[in-house]
Motif scaffolding. Structure first.
Motif, PDB file in Angstrom:
ATOM      1  N   TYR A 178      32.753  39.231  51.179  1.00  0.00           N
ATOM      2  CA  TYR A 178      33.822  39.503  50.228  1.00  0.00           C
ATOM      3  C   TYR A 178      35.138  39.479  50.998  1.00  0.00           C
ATOM      4  CZ  TYR A 178      30.716  40.911  46.428  1.00  0.00           C
ATOM      5  OH  TYR A 178      29.784  40.923  45.432  1.00  0.00           O
ATOM      6  N   THR A 194      41.737  41.850  43.866  1.00  0.00           N
ATOM      7  CA  THR A 194      40.658  40.966  43.424  1.00  0.00           C
ATOM      8  C   THR A 194      40.017  40.361  44.665  1.00  0.00           C
ATOM      9  OG1 THR A 194      41.745  40.447  41.338  1.00  0.00           O
ATOM     10  CG2 THR A 194      40.071  38.910  42.111  1.00  0.00           C
ATOM     11  N   TYR A 223      33.829  36.277  46.496  1.00  0.00           N
ATOM     12  CA  TYR A 223      32.580  36.262  47.277  1.00  0.00           C
ATOM     13  C   TYR A 223      32.424  34.848  47.813  1.00  0.00           C
ATOM     14  CZ  TYR A 223      27.747  37.431  48.518  1.00  0.00           C
ATOM     15  OH  TYR A 223      26.584  37.687  49.204  1.00  0.00           O
ATOM     16  N   ALA A 254      34.142  40.982  36.696  1.00  0.00           N
ATOM     17  CA  ALA A 254      33.372  40.035  37.509  1.00  0.00           C
ATOM     18  C   ALA A 254      33.297  38.686  36.795  1.00  0.00           C
ATOM     19  CB  ALA A 254      31.974  40.580  37.755  1.00  0.00           C
ATOM     20  N   LYS A 255      33.519  37.613  37.535  1.00  0.00           N
ATOM     21  CA  LYS A 255      33.466  36.257  36.983  1.00  0.00           C
ATOM     22  C   LYS A 255      32.675  35.364  37.926  1.00  0.00           C
ATOM     23  CE  LYS A 255      37.999  36.673  34.714  1.00  0.00           C
ATOM     24  NZ  LYS A 255      39.376  36.116  34.653  1.00  0.00           N
ATOM     25  N   SER A 256      31.711  34.633  37.374  1.00  0.00           N
ATOM     26  CA  SER A 256      30.906  33.710  38.172  1.00  0.00           C
ATOM     27  C   SER A 256      31.421  32.289  37.980  1.00  0.00           C
ATOM     28  CB  SER A 256      29.436  33.794  37.760  1.00  0.00           C
ATOM     29  OG  SER A 256      28.919  35.076  38.013  1.00  0.00           O
ATOM     30  N   LYS A 286      31.800  33.753  43.084  1.00  0.00           N
ATOM     31  CA  LYS A 286      32.225  34.697  42.043  1.00  0.00           C
ATOM     32  C   LYS A 286      33.453  35.456  42.525  1.00  0.00           C
ATOM     33  CE  LYS A 286      29.018  38.342  43.534  1.00  0.00           C
ATOM     34  NZ  LYS A 286      27.897  39.215  43.136  1.00  0.00           N
ATOM     35  N   THR A 287      34.157  36.068  41.584  1.00  0.00           N
ATOM     36  CA  THR A 287      35.282  36.942  41.908  1.00  0.00           C
ATOM     37  C   THR A 287      35.076  38.266  41.173  1.00  0.00           C
ATOM     38  OG1 THR A 287      36.616  36.053  40.091  1.00  0.00           O
ATOM     39  CG2 THR A 287      36.895  35.044  42.270  1.00  0.00           C
ATOM     40  N   VAL A 288      35.688  39.325  41.712  1.00  0.00           N
ATOM     41  CA  VAL A 288      35.545  40.654  41.118  1.00  0.00           C
ATOM     42  C   VAL A 288      36.771  41.480  41.481  1.00  0.00           C
ATOM     43  CG1 VAL A 288      34.314  41.636  43.082  1.00  0.00           C
ATOM     44  CG2 VAL A 288      33.915  42.560  40.788  1.00  0.00           C
ATOM     45  N   LEU A 345      33.691  48.312  40.487  1.00  0.00           N
ATOM     46  CA  LEU A 345      33.972  46.886  40.325  1.00  0.00           C
ATOM     47  C   LEU A 345      34.083  46.540  38.841  1.00  0.00           C
ATOM     48  CD1 LEU A 345      31.545  45.356  42.980  1.00  0.00           C
ATOM     49  CD2 LEU A 345      33.980  45.832  43.203  1.00  0.00           C
TER      50      LEU A 345
END
Length: 646
Positions: free
Chosen positions: A360, A348, A351, A287-289, A334-336, A284
């Motif tokens: 996910y 991509t 969550y 990652a962005k929250s 979040k995204t990852v 992974l």
């Protein structure tokens, strides 16, 4: 074949009979019939010898020799393959048998032989005899034990001379073992034929297939231990680090097994229970929250929903798909992005919170993605009064909006207003950007300042606006009494009024004389009234205090008269009386505070620097007091408590 002595047979109590030579029987059976016999007894022999840690090859050879490949009457009619006399659970058969006397002369008798319900019980009896021996020597056949002999042929020597006196008995057994390759029966465990280290990603298959999970080694390999099965882990993505090819006891290839981690356990599982999706593992990145809202779109595509991790990442578990949730709004926390083993960036994933669960899902399954913001809900306009509790809790004060809103600004804490009365004009809750509802906040005003505070910080909440009632102007003096109970002191207004500010307790004014200018009660918005409060003055300060904190209340204000400056020597005399000693002023005069009694200073010599007479509030003349110095402090005492020396 083997012969047993009469003496030994009697001692054993098993009465193993002598069966004649079986050479004619050996010759009458072809290879297929012999193989069929071995296959028929194989399971029973291996089970019985495994239980007693013996060689299956030796027991099979004994059964072949002593029953003539199962063609003896005892074997056919009673499942008795070793000529054991007696009965089994009350069951027996009677047959003629040859015996030998102590001189080696043969004679024939009729005897009862054990009748077994199956071949296994016969094998079990034989194995128990070799392992447990006889009552006077439990190790009499220890030469047949696996821990004593390296093979079934070597174990055959352990039967001579106690099991059979014929020296050719062991030789015959060895020949049978070698001729028919019975040593293969001794291998009851599978072995690992080949093993390789790998790094593969695989998914446990779903459906009706359920495989065992084994620690230590694959199934039926030495050291293997069953620790569960895959039923609860179907659809789980795992990393395989080893693959082993198992060879079965008969020498043929068995299943391939994968070594992986499932449910926190390192286990071996049949490789056929997996769908291998790639070499290497997916990682992974990026990652962005941040909270966002979106809508599921499954009109033109259906995407999987995965627990714990995105698809193809170790730990991911498929928990359904988006087909049933078309048009449903979700919260993204979040995204990852996934990175394939070859280093290429892939899908991509977001969550999301869907109902009460988190998954996910590929972001391409979502539309209308936008930032989620907090809002106020359950807003309510009120007209109340309350008191801030900062004794058992400490709360933040916020301007603009309650805590959790984007423009909320912390401006202090509740301790600055502990015990103070305020007005409440509004309540609201914050619906957070993460779709959770925060605590209830109150918008309050106190001393001209307005702010938001957690509603749990408020006590004695009353509806309506409080007002003063039963107001009475007076001119009185009283003494503060904190010896029985301690009351709070308030500035501006009595407790319960919005502008009331707590300013200490009566403990600081204990036994001090104060003036009273006013009485009043607080009437809450609901019409209820509280205790009577007195507005007092002392030492240049004014307070509101519960009237019950005062004693010796008198109308009017006492004053001093006949004040004289003197210089006299005196001795404190407390033998017949006990007088109070006061700082600030004599007893009953405003600011007087009792600090001691004369009994504590009995016989002490002091200097009188001033005398004065107290004029009571009603105009009557009271006691004369003397100003003396005690412990470097000027205090007043009734002059009758002194003996003047000059």
């Amino acid at each position: 074949m083997a012969r047993k002595t009469v003496q030994l047979l009697i001692l054993f109590g098993l009465f193993i009979g002598i069966i004649g030579q079986q050479q004619s029987v050996f010759a009458s059976l072809d290879a297929n019939e012999q193989k069929a016999f071995i296959n028929k007894l194989k399971g029973s022999v291996q089970k019985a010898t495994e239980e007693q840690r013996l060689y299956a090859s030796l027991q099979m050879a004994q059964a072949i020799v002593e029953s003539g490949w199962g063609e003896s009457a005892l074997a056919k009619e009673a499942n008795n393959y070793f000529g054991v006399k007696g009965s089994y659970n009350g069951q027996s058969v009677t047959m003629p048998t040859a015996e030998f006397d102590e001189y080696g002369n043969q004679y024939e008798i009729t005897a009862s032989f054990r009748k077994y319900p199956s071949a296994y019980q016969s094998m079990k009896d034989n194995a128990a005899l070799l392992r447990q021996g006889v009552s006077w020597n439990h190790a009499i056949y220890s030469g047949t034990w696996r821990e004593k002999a390296k093979s079934g042929t070597q174990a055959a020597n352990g039967l001579i001379p106690n099991y059979a006196t014929d020296p050719d008995y062991a030789t015959t057994l060895k020949s049978v073992i070698n001729t028919h390759d019975l040593t293969t029966l001794d291998q009851t465990k599978s072995v690992i034929k080949t093993q390789q280290n790998v790094v593969k990603t695989a998914i446990l298959k779903t459906g009706t297939r359920v495989d065992g999970m084994y620690s230590g080694a694959p199934y039926n390999v030495s050291g293997s231990k069953n620790v569960g099965n895959t039923s609860a882990y179907q659809g789980l993505t795992v990393k395989i680090t080893k693959i082993a090819q198992v060879k079965k006891p008969d020498g043929t290839n068995g299943a391939q097994y994968a070594y992986t981690t499932i449910g926190g356990k390192n286990v071996w599982v049949d490789l056929a229970g997996f769908k291998v999706i790639q070499d290497g593992v997916t990682t992974l990145v990026n990652a962005k929250s941040g909270y966002q809202t979106a809508t599921i779109s499954s009109t033109t595509r259906t995407d999987g929903l995965y627990l714990t991790a995105p698809y193809s990442v170790v730990g991911a578990k498929n928990a359904g798909n988006t087909k049933l949730y078309n048009g449903q709004q979700v919260l993204i926390s979040k995204t990852v992005q996934t990175k394939k083993p070859n280093g290429k960036l892939a899908s991509t994933y977001a969550y999301i919170k869907l109902g009460t669960k988190n998954y996910y899902v590929d972001v391409l399954a979502l539309t209308g993605i936008k930032t989620s913001v907090a809002t106020l809900i359950n807003q309510q306009t009120v007209n109340q009064t309350a008191i801030i509790n900062a004794t058992t809790r400490k709360d933040g004060l916020y301007s603009n909006n309650p805590y959790g809103m984007s423009n909320a600004k912390r401006i202090g804490t509740s301790t600055a207003y502990a015990g103070q009365t305020l007005t409440v004009s509004r309540y609201a809750q914050v619906y957070q950007a993460n779709w959770t509802t925060g605590v209830k906040f109150a918008y309050v005003t106190i001393s001209g300042k307005s702010f938001w505070i957690d509603a749990r910080a408020l006590t004695k909440v009353k509806n309506g606006t409080a007002t003063l009632t039963n107001v009475q102007n007076v001119k009185q003096t009283a003494v503060v009494n904190a010896s029985q109970a301690i009351y709070d002191l308030y500035r501006n207004n009595p407790s319960g009024m919005p502008t009331a500010v707590k300013q200490g307790t009566t403990q600081a004014l204990d036994q001090q004389t104060v003036t009273i200018s006013q009485y009043a009660q607080v009437m809450q918005g609901d019409g209820t009234t509280g205790p009577v409060f007195a507005h007092i003055s002392v030492n240049g300060q004014t307070y509101w205090v519960d009237k019950r904190a005062l004693r010796s209340i008198e109308n009017g204000i006492a004053s001093l008269t006949s004040v004289k400056v003197v210089n006299k020597q005196a001795v404190i005399n407390a033998t017949k009386r006990r007088d109070g000693i006061y700082s600030g002023a004599p007893y009953q005069v405003v600011n007087a505070k009792r600090v001691a009694t004369s009994s504590s200073y009995q016989g002490k010599k002091v200097t009188v620097t001033m005398t004065a007479i107290v004029k009571k509030p009603n105009g009557q003349i009271g006691a004369q007091f003397a100003l003396i110095t005690l412990n470097n402090q000027a205090v007043w005492i009734d002059i009758k408590g002194l003996t003047i020396l000059n």
